[in-house]
Design a protein around this motif. Structure first.
Motif: not given
Length: 141
Positions: A41-48, A58-62, A70-76, A80-87
Motif C-alpha cells: 500500500v503506497a501513499a503518494f505525496f507531492r514531492r514538495s 540505500k536505493a534499488f532501481r528497477r 522506479v527507485s526504492f529507498h530502504f534502511c541499510p 525496510s523500504t520506506l519510500w520510492w520514486e516512480p519515474e
C-alpha cells in the motif's frame, strides 16, 4: 496535517505534510517480493510535501511494467523500504503506508495488478480493482 513514517528500526524518518494525493494498493509480484507480503500500500505525496532523511538510505532501481523505472529507498540497518520514486509520476513520492503505523490512515482509492492478486484476498467494495496499472505512454528513447 503532518505525518511521520519510519523504518522498522527508526533510523530513517520521513516527514509528510498534507493529505496524500493518492493511496494505492498493489498486488503485483514485484511488490509481493519487495514487501514479503501479498500486496503493498503506497501513499503518494507531492514531492514538495515530503522531507526526506539525509544520506543514510540505500536505493534499488528497477524497471517496471509501465516502461518507467522506479527507485526504492530502504534502511541499510533493518532493510525496510520506506519510500520510492516512480519515474512515471515524477511529481510524487510513494511512501509505504504501513510505515506511518496509523490505523486511521486513509483507505486506498484503488487496487492495481489484480491479475496477480491472491484469490482469497477480498477487498472492501469501495476499492476499485484494476487488472493492471493505468496505461501511460512509455518514455521517449
Amino acid at each position: 496535517m503532518e505525518r511521520h513514517a519510519s523504518c522498522h528500526c527508526g533510523k530513517l524518518v520521513l516527514h509528510c505534510t498534507g493529505e496524500p494525493a493518492k493511496v494505492s494498493l498493489c498486488h503485483c509480484f514485484d511488490c509481493q517480493r519487495r514487501t514479503g507480503s501479498l500486496f503493498s500500500v503506497a501513499a503518494f505525496f507531492r514531492r514538495s510535501s515530503v522531507e526526506l532523511p539525509a544520506g543514510m538510505a540505500k536505493a534499488f532501481r528497477r524497471a517496471s511494467a509501465s516502461g518507467f523505472a522506479v527507485s526504492f529507498h530502504f534502511c541499510p540497518e533493518c532493510g525496510s523500504t520506506l519510500w520510492w520514486e516512480p519515474e512515471r509520476l515524477p511529481d510524487l513520492i510513494g511512501v509505504a503506508a504501513g510505515a506511518f503505523a496509523d490505523p486511521d490512515f486513509p483507505m486506498p482509492q484503488q487496487a492495481v495488478w489484480g491479475d496477480e492478486r491472491h484469490g482469497w484476498i477480498e477487498l472492501p467494495p469501495e476499492i476499485p480493482l484494476h487488472a493492471r496499472n493505468p496505461v501511460k505512454a512509455a518514455p521517449p528513447e
